[in-house]
Design a protein around this motif. Sequence first.
Motif, PDB file in Angstrom:
ATOM      1  N   UNK A 247      30.643  51.653  46.243  1.00  0.00           N
ATOM      2  CA  UNK A 247      29.514  51.865  45.355  1.00  0.00           C
ATOM      3  C   UNK A 247      29.723  51.273  43.974  1.00  0.00           C
ATOM      4  N   UNK A 248      30.815  50.516  43.762  1.00  0.00           N
ATOM      5  CA  UNK A 248      30.994  49.816  42.503  1.00  0.00           C
ATOM      6  C   UNK A 248      30.385  48.427  42.646  1.00  0.00           C
ATOM      7  N   UNK A 249      29.067  48.384  42.531  1.00  0.00           N
ATOM      8  CA  UNK A 249      28.349  47.116  42.700  1.00  0.00           C
ATOM      9  C   UNK A 249      28.289  46.333  41.403  1.00  0.00           C
ATOM     10  N   UNK A 250      28.947  46.850  40.355  1.00  0.00           N
ATOM     11  CA  UNK A 250      28.933  46.184  39.063  1.00  0.00           C
ATOM     12  C   UNK A 250      29.631  44.835  39.133  1.00  0.00           C
ATOM     13  N   UNK A 251      29.333  43.990  38.157  1.00  0.00           N
ATOM     14  CA  UNK A 251      29.929  42.662  38.098  1.00  0.00           C
ATOM     15  C   UNK A 251      31.198  42.713  37.252  1.00  0.00           C
ATOM     16  N   UNK A 252      32.293  42.145  37.789  1.00  0.00           N
ATOM     17  CA  UNK A 252      33.537  42.078  37.027  1.00  0.00           C
ATOM     18  C   UNK A 252      33.508  40.860  36.108  1.00  0.00           C
ATOM     19  N   UNK A 253      33.961  41.060  34.887  1.00  0.00           N
ATOM     20  CA  UNK A 253      34.026  39.990  33.901  1.00  0.00           C
ATOM     21  C   UNK A 253      35.479  39.647  33.610  1.00  0.00           C
ATOM     22  N   UNK A 254      35.780  38.357  33.560  1.00  0.00           N
ATOM     23  CA  UNK A 254      37.108  37.889  33.199  1.00  0.00           C
ATOM     24  C   UNK A 254      37.192  37.743  31.686  1.00  0.00           C
ATOM     25  N   UNK A 255      38.347  38.052  31.136  1.00  0.00           N
ATOM     26  CA  UNK A 255      38.503  37.998  29.692  1.00  0.00           C
ATOM     27  C   UNK A 255      38.538  36.569  29.187  1.00  0.00           C
TER      28      UNK A 255
END
Length: 259
Positions: free
Chosen positions: A233-241
Amino acid sequence: MSVTDKKWRAVIDQVLAESSMPLHYTDIAERIVERKLRINMGATPAATVNAQISRSIKHEGSDSPYVRVDRGVFALKSMIGENPAAFPQGAENANAEVDEYQYDIITSFGMFWRRDNVEWNAMPKLYGVQQIGADSVDFCRQIGIYLLYDGREVIYVGRSTDRPLGRRLYEHTTDRMATRWDRFSWFGLLPVSETGSIGVMPASYPAEKLIPALEAILIEALEPRQNRKRGDDLAAVEYSQKTDPDIDKRKAKALIDRI
């Protein structure tokens, strides 16, 4: 037609038509970037692709050219007859899923960002990119949950509510935690627009979404060995630093001064 004239739907259709298999929306976005089918990718190319397809399915119904095969995985309906083995039984029923564009509870997150990639002050710039080719986003004003690490060991868990993420992290560079952490992860609640601006908190969240979201955060943050995959349920988008440009400028100036 020039690259700048191409609409999102046109390049999405082109990528899907040239694929022999269904694609996740992040893969579609990556192929658009790699092949330079668009010049302006915005800050959220993967989310934009997902939104374009999901909205078509939701609002156009049977007239939509897309079929959702699995969570976040899509294909063109016209491809079903040509390659039926690529589609599991009952794939058409997957279109009954709710629109995934505005993610449930957690909208964005970053994992194991480096402390020394940030120029620390009361409102530091916390730059992240969704993928290569996308515009950077400053998450300083994001709110949510964060973790501090000493190496890979979690040594502190905190929340940013009354004070934004950037401010809370800055405070940990001057308080009792100052010398104890070198990396941080964060999970944000505020939505991110296609232009990279941070939005506002929704008025409420459905109660049934809270527990799955909490589980997903814990799985992602702690990486338990017995959990075979990330929280569903973690459908969020991962962002790279992305390193604060001011740091590179300071290093360049220091080098010139030494010379």
